[in-house]
Design a protein around this motif. Structure first.
Motif, PDB file in Angstrom:
ATOM      1  N   UNK A   1       0.829  -1.190   0.000  1.00 22.41           N
ATOM      2  CA  UNK A   1       0.000   0.000   0.000  1.00 22.41           C
ATOM      3  C   UNK A   1       0.864   1.241   0.000  1.00 22.41           C
ATOM      4  N   UNK A   2       0.602   2.152  -0.930  1.00 30.94           N
ATOM      5  CA  UNK A   2       1.337   3.412  -1.027  1.00 30.94           C
ATOM      6  C   UNK A   2       0.397   4.530  -0.615  1.00 30.94           C
ATOM      7  N   UNK A   3       0.719   5.215   0.454  1.00 32.00           N
ATOM      8  CA  UNK A   3      -0.160   6.289   0.927  1.00 32.00           C
ATOM      9  C   UNK A   3       0.653   7.491   1.358  1.00 32.00           C
TER      10      UNK A   3
ATOM     11  N   UNK B   1       4.154   8.168  -5.142  1.00 34.12           N
ATOM     12  CA  UNK B   1       3.386   6.936  -5.372  1.00 34.12           C
ATOM     13  C   UNK B   1       3.424   6.508  -6.837  1.00 34.12           C
ATOM     14  N   UNK B   2       3.167   7.454  -7.740  1.00 36.57           N
ATOM     15  CA  UNK B   2       3.101   7.111  -9.162  1.00 36.57           C
ATOM     16  C   UNK B   2       4.456   6.657  -9.686  1.00 36.57           C
ATOM     17  N   UNK B   3       5.514   7.329  -9.284  1.00 32.63           N
ATOM     18  CA  UNK B   3       6.842   6.947  -9.768  1.00 32.63           C
ATOM     19  C   UNK B   3       7.221   5.556  -9.255  1.00 32.63           C
ATOM     20  N   UNK B   4       6.819   5.251  -8.038  1.00 34.27           N
ATOM     21  CA  UNK B   4       7.094   3.920  -7.492  1.00 34.27           C
ATOM     22  C   UNK B   4       6.345   2.854  -8.275  1.00 34.27           C
ATOM     23  N   UNK B   5       5.102   3.132  -8.625  1.00 34.08           N
ATOM     24  CA  UNK B   5       4.342   2.189  -9.442  1.00 34.08           C
ATOM     25  C   UNK B   5       4.983   2.004 -10.817  1.00 34.08           C
TER      26      UNK B   5
ATOM     27  N   UNK C   1      -1.527  -3.174 -10.553  1.00 25.19           N
ATOM     28  CA  UNK C   1      -1.310  -1.815 -10.082  1.00 25.19           C
ATOM     29  C   UNK C   1      -2.646  -1.085 -10.041  1.00 25.19           C
ATOM     30  N   UNK C   2      -3.007  -0.578  -8.874  1.00 23.53           N
ATOM     31  CA  UNK C   2      -4.298   0.077  -8.676  1.00 23.53           C
ATOM     32  C   UNK C   2      -4.052   1.501  -8.179  1.00 23.53           C
ATOM     33  N   UNK C   3      -4.302   2.465  -9.029  1.00 22.64           N
ATOM     34  CA  UNK C   3      -4.074   3.868  -8.689  1.00 22.64           C
ATOM     35  C   UNK C   3      -5.409   4.605  -8.642  1.00 22.64           C
TER      36      UNK C   3
ATOM     37  N   UNK D   1      -3.224   5.114  -2.174  1.00 21.97           N
ATOM     38  CA  UNK D   1      -4.308   5.785  -1.469  1.00 21.97           C
ATOM     39  C   UNK D   1      -3.880   7.209  -1.140  1.00 21.97           C
ATOM     40  N   UNK D   2      -4.808   8.161  -1.173  1.00 23.39           N
ATOM     41  CA  UNK D   2      -4.474   9.531  -0.791  1.00 23.39           C
ATOM     42  C   UNK D   2      -4.328   9.652   0.719  1.00 23.39           C
ATOM     43  N   UNK D   3      -3.649  10.684   1.137  1.00 22.33           N
ATOM     44  CA  UNK D   3      -3.480  10.933   2.562  1.00 22.33           C
ATOM     45  C   UNK D   3      -4.195  12.199   3.010  1.00 22.33           C
ATOM     46  N   UNK D   4      -4.271  13.182   2.131  1.00 24.61           N
ATOM     47  CA  UNK D   4      -4.863  14.460   2.520  1.00 24.61           C
ATOM     48  C   UNK D   4      -6.365  14.490   2.229  1.00 24.61           C
TER      49      UNK D   4
END
Length: 255
Positions: free
Chosen positions: A47-49, A56-60, A163-165, A205-208
Motif C-alpha cells: 500500500x502506497x499512501x 506513489x506514481x513513480x514507485x508504481x 497496479x491500482x491507482x 491511497x491519498x493521505x490528505x
C-alpha cells in the motif's frame, strides 16, 4: 504508460531507471516485487499512501518497468537487486487508474472485450478470455466474484502484477450497491494475492482530505485503509534529502 501514451525516458525501462533516484521506498518495492513475482518470497500487497507528490506514481512505474523486461539482469545495480535470471518469467500486468475512466465506460483498452467491472478487467488483462470466463457471472451481475475465483484467475495467469491507482477517486463515483461490491472486491483481491505465491498487488491511497473528495470519498478511504492495512508491506515516501536528489536528478541529468 500502460495505455501506450508514454514518451521519452518513461517508455523504456533502461532510460527510466537511469533518471530515477533510488529512494528507500522504491528499493523496498522493487526488492519485494522481484521476490514475489519470481515466487521466492516477498509480501503479496503493498500500500502506497502519501499526500500528492509523495512518489506513489513513480514507485508504481518502477514496478511496472521491472515487469516489462524479459531478462531482469539488465537491471543489475538497480535498487541493489540480486537478480536470478534463470528463475524469471516476465509477469502479466493489469493497470487500473481510477481517474482515467468514467464508471459506465468499458474498462478494457485497445480493442478488448467490453467489461464494466474491475474484476472483469483484471481477469481479462491477466488471463485473457479464459480468465474473463471464470468471472463472467459476477461481471454480468456486477457483484464481487470472491477470493476463490480470483485465485483460479491467478493460477491461470501465472506471475502477475496488479497496479491500482486512484481507487478512492473511482469508488466515490459509484452508486451505493456498486460501491459495496467494488470495495468488497478489493478485499477479495488482496486475500487471493496472499494465497498465490507469484502475484503482487500494489495500490495507492491519498493521505490528505483535499484529495479524498466528500463523504463518500472519506468512507472509501477508511475501508481501503483497513483492507490494505491488514496485509500490506511497509513503504516509505521520499524523505527531505531524497526529494532534493530526485529534483536534482531530473533537472540536471546529462543530455
Amino acid at each position: 504508460m500502460d495505455s501506450g501514451n508514454a514518451e521519452g525516458e518513461y517508455a523504456d525501462p533502461r532510460d527510466f531507471f537511469r533518471i530515477t533516484f533510488q529512494t528507500e521506498g522504491i528499493k523496498r518495492v522493487l526488492r519485494t516485487a522481484l521476490q514475489r513475482l519470481s515466487g521466492t518470497g516477498g509480501d503479496p500487497v503493498i500500500g502506497l499512501q502519501t499526500a500528492f507528490g509523495g512518489g506513489k506514481t513513480h514507485t508504481m512505474l518502477a514496478a511496472y518497468h521491472l515487469c516489462g523486461v524479459d531478462d531482469p539482469a539488465i537491471l543489475e545495480g538497480v535498487a541493489d537487486l540480486a537478480v536470478d535470471s534463470a528463475g524469471w518469467k516476465r509477469p502479466k500486468t493489469a493497470v487500473f487508474v481510477g481517474t482515467s475512466k468514467a464508471t459506465d465506460d468499458s474498462l478494457v483498452l485497445r480493442g478488448g472485450p467490453r467489461v464494466h467491472t474491475l474484476w472483469g478487467y483484471i481477469a481479462w488483462r491477466l488471463a485473457g478470455d479464459a480468465g474473463l470466463d471464470l468471472v463472467k457471472d459476477s461481471e454480468a451481475a456486477r457483484t464481487n466474484p470472491g477470493s476463490e475465483l480470483m485465485v483460479e484467475v491467478f493460477k491461470l495467469a501465472g506471475p502477475s502484477l496488479i497496479l491500482l491507482d486512484e481507487l478512492v477517486a473511482y469508488a466515490r463515483q459509484l452508486t451505493d450497491e456498486r460501491f459495496e461490491a467494488f470495495l468488497s472486491f478489493i478485499q477479495s483481491l488482496t486475500e487471493a494475492a496472499k494465497m498465490v505465491p507469484n502475484v503482487l498487488v500494489i495500490g495507492s491511497l491519498p493521505e490528505s482530505d483535499a484529495e479524498v473528495g466528500g463523504e463518500k470519498g472519506k468512507a472509501a478511504l477508511l475501508r481501503l485503509e483497513r483492507v490494505f492495512g491488514r496485509i500490506q508491506s511497509a513503504w516509505l515516501p521520499a524523505s527531505g534529502d531524497e526529494t532534493y536528489e530526485i529534483i536534482r536528478r531530473r533537472l540536471f541529468q546529462p543530455f
